[in-house]
Design an enzyme around this catalytic site. Sequence first.
Site, PDB file in Angstrom:
ATOM      1  CD  GLU A  54      -3.033   0.853   2.140  1.00  0.00           C
ATOM      2  OE1 GLU A  54      -3.717  -0.133   1.804  1.00  0.00           O
ATOM      3  OE2 GLU A  54      -3.296   1.588   3.099  1.00  0.00           O
TER       4      GLU A  54
ATOM      5  CB  ALA B 284      -9.118  11.461   6.043  1.00  0.00           C
TER       6      ALA B 284
ATOM      7  NE  ARG C 227     -18.011   5.834   7.819  1.00  0.00           N
ATOM      8  CZ  ARG C 227     -18.105   5.652   9.126  1.00  0.00           C
ATOM      9  NH1 ARG C 227     -19.247   5.301   9.660  1.00  0.00           N
ATOM     10  NH2 ARG C 227     -17.050   5.801   9.902  1.00  0.00           N
ATOM     11  N   GLY C 228     -14.948   6.044   4.641  1.00  0.00           N
ATOM     12  CA  GLY C 228     -14.058   7.089   5.157  1.00  0.00           C
ATOM     13  C   GLY C 228     -14.426   7.399   6.599  1.00  0.00           C
TER      14      GLY C 228
HETATM   15  P1  FAD Z   1     -18.536   0.977   6.437  1.00  0.00           P
HETATM   16  O1  FAD Z   1     -18.406  -0.340   5.809  1.00  0.00           O
HETATM   17  O2  FAD Z   1     -19.624   1.863   5.981  1.00  0.00           O
HETATM   18  O3  FAD Z   1     -18.640   0.753   8.025  1.00  0.00           O
HETATM   19  C1  FAD Z   1     -18.549   1.863   8.910  1.00  0.00           C
HETATM   20  C2  FAD Z   1     -19.290   1.533  10.204  1.00  0.00           C
HETATM   21  O4  FAD Z   1     -20.701   1.522   9.952  1.00  0.00           O
HETATM   22  C3  FAD Z   1     -18.967   0.154  10.779  1.00  0.00           C
HETATM   23  O5  FAD Z   1     -18.981   0.258  12.187  1.00  0.00           O
HETATM   24  C4  FAD Z   1     -20.101  -0.711  10.295  1.00  0.00           C
HETATM   25  O6  FAD Z   1     -20.341  -1.829  11.162  1.00  0.00           O
HETATM   26  C5  FAD Z   1     -21.263   0.274  10.326  1.00  0.00           C
HETATM   27  N1  FAD Z   1     -22.295  -0.037   9.327  1.00  0.00           N
HETATM   28  C6  FAD Z   1     -22.136  -0.362   8.041  1.00  0.00           C
HETATM   29  N2  FAD Z   1     -23.314  -0.563   7.438  1.00  0.00           N
HETATM   30  C7  FAD Z   1     -24.264  -0.339   8.368  1.00  0.00           C
HETATM   31  C8  FAD Z   1     -25.693  -0.364   8.357  1.00  0.00           C
HETATM   32  N3  FAD Z   1     -26.372  -0.667   7.248  1.00  0.00           N
HETATM   33  N4  FAD Z   1     -26.339  -0.074   9.522  1.00  0.00           N
HETATM   34  C9  FAD Z   1     -25.669   0.234  10.667  1.00  0.00           C
HETATM   35  N5  FAD Z   1     -24.311   0.285  10.719  1.00  0.00           N
HETATM   36  C10 FAD Z   1     -23.633   0.004   9.584  1.00  0.00           C
HETATM   37  N6  FAD Z   1      -9.885   5.715   4.965  1.00  0.00           N
HETATM   38  C11 FAD Z   1      -9.630   6.720   4.095  1.00  0.00           C
HETATM   39  O7  FAD Z   1     -10.038   7.867   4.339  1.00  0.00           O
HETATM   40  N7  FAD Z   1      -8.886   6.519   2.959  1.00  0.00           N
HETATM   41  C12 FAD Z   1      -8.409   5.292   2.625  1.00  0.00           C
HETATM   42  O8  FAD Z   1      -7.758   5.125   1.587  1.00  0.00           O
HETATM   43  C13 FAD Z   1      -8.673   4.191   3.513  1.00  0.00           C
HETATM   44  N8  FAD Z   1      -8.265   2.951   3.216  1.00  0.00           N
HETATM   45  C14 FAD Z   1      -8.580   1.900   4.058  1.00  0.00           C
HETATM   46  C15 FAD Z   1      -8.192   0.611   3.692  1.00  0.00           C
HETATM   47  C16 FAD Z   1      -8.505  -0.472   4.518  1.00  0.00           C
HETATM   48  C17 FAD Z   1      -8.092  -1.869   4.116  1.00  0.00           C
HETATM   49  C18 FAD Z   1      -9.195  -0.259   5.748  1.00  0.00           C
HETATM   50  C19 FAD Z   1      -9.499  -1.414   6.666  1.00  0.00           C
HETATM   51  C20 FAD Z   1      -9.592   1.031   6.106  1.00  0.00           C
HETATM   52  C21 FAD Z   1      -9.303   2.125   5.256  1.00  0.00           C
HETATM   53  N9  FAD Z   1      -9.713   3.427   5.565  1.00  0.00           N
HETATM   54  C22 FAD Z   1      -9.431   4.462   4.701  1.00  0.00           C
HETATM   55  C23 FAD Z   1     -10.410   3.718   6.835  1.00  0.00           C
HETATM   56  C24 FAD Z   1     -11.942   3.674   6.685  1.00  0.00           C
HETATM   57  O9  FAD Z   1     -12.379   4.697   5.836  1.00  0.00           O
HETATM   58  C25 FAD Z   1     -12.530   3.853   8.089  1.00  0.00           C
HETATM   59  O10 FAD Z   1     -12.239   2.741   8.900  1.00  0.00           O
HETATM   60  C26 FAD Z   1     -14.024   4.199   8.158  1.00  0.00           C
HETATM   61  O11 FAD Z   1     -14.310   4.595   9.507  1.00  0.00           O
HETATM   62  C27 FAD Z   1     -14.966   3.057   7.800  1.00  0.00           C
HETATM   63  O12 FAD Z   1     -14.955   2.817   6.455  1.00  0.00           O
HETATM   64  P2  FAD Z   1     -15.697   1.515   5.854  1.00  0.00           P
HETATM   65  O13 FAD Z   1     -15.579   1.618   4.392  1.00  0.00           O
HETATM   66  O14 FAD Z   1     -15.199   0.305   6.531  1.00  0.00           O
HETATM   67  O15 FAD Z   1     -17.193   1.839   6.328  1.00  0.00           O
END
Ligand code: FAD
Length: 285
Positions: free
Chosen positions: A17, A51, A107-108
């Site tokens: 990465e 972010a 989501r971010g």
């Molecule tokens: P989601 O999948 O939407 O989950 C977020 C939260 O909402 C979780 O607690 C989940 O359980 C909850 N949730 C989801 N769906 C529902 C629903 N329908 N009802 C109720 N609750 C729900 N961040 C950046 O800004 N840039 C990056 O490039 C980046 N790369 C990453 C790469 C990896 C491999 C990982 C693991 C994380 C990365 N992140 C990055 C961080 C990430 O954006 C954050 O962890 C963010 O807080 C959650 O993103 P997500 O896509 O997992 O969200």
Amino acid sequence: MKVTNILKTKKRSLSFEVFPPKTGEAFASVSAAVDGIAALSPDFISVTYGAGGGTSEYSAAIAEHVLRDLKVTPVAHLSCISSDRADVEAKLTRLKEAGVENVLALRGDIPADFAGNLDYTYASELVAEIKERGCFCIGGACYPEGHPESRTLFKDIENLKRKVDAGCDFLTSQMFFDNAAFYSFMHKVREAGITIPVIAGVMPVTNGRQIKRMMALSGCTLPARFRRMIDAFGDDPVAMTGAGIAYATEQIIDLYANGIPAVHVYSMNKPAVAAAIRRNLEGIV
Ligand code: FAD
């Protein structure tokens, strides 16, 4: 190439990465670090998305550089919480036109000054939208110890299943320092009916101070063995680098040995660290 096709053809895969520069002035130095990592012939390089979307231009530009100039498969991260649909559409169009086939849909993190978003609440909505386009291989993030906002790991996996059902083709995990946590997570994920590939994320910690920040952001636990390493070497950059690389290497070998075929290394624009890990895995991957 699509990540899913890479994973199908490789017995074991190793990817790295990188993160984009925050300013145009830093572009050349980040680009040089990316070149060094690409020279290690990883199966793919993923490029993070700043972010709040602040570095999105550079993120796409680095992904394009990886594909066009370095001939390595890129995965472009894309987050939605600070964007609207038109913005996301424009970014996907740019990536498609550049030939980037893989997007990690996120989501971010919620920004401190967040005023709400009418278009997106969760990554699953972005996943569904990208799926409609039909052309991208879509990744999603997952959290072996649960996402920090989730009440329980089971609840988080329920939400993960929704995201996968919206159209994810593969998942990449948050870093973890105890492989047992990942194995236990994989068991729960499979029990929940999630069958797509899950790539294990491993972070070589080469800076003792890094750890406090990472802990706050990721919510991952530190095993006693890992904490003792930080206590012993955290103040000595050279010793910490060697110890962090050795710890990550051991984690990766254990993952492969236990049948986890795909590992993603959070190499943080450090080609020397990535190269040391690559060397340690000579003959294994
Ligand atoms: P989601 O999948 O939407 O989950 C977020 C939260 O909402 C979780 O607690 C989940 O359980 C909850 N949730 C989801 N769906 C529902 C629903 N329908 N009802 C109720 N609750 C729900 N961040 C950046 O800004 N840039 C990056 O490039 C980046 N790369 C990453 C790469 C990896 C491999 C990982 C693991 C994380 C990365 N992140 C990055 C961080 C990430 O954006 C954050 O962890 C963010 O807080 C959650 O993103 P997500 O896509 O997992 O969200």
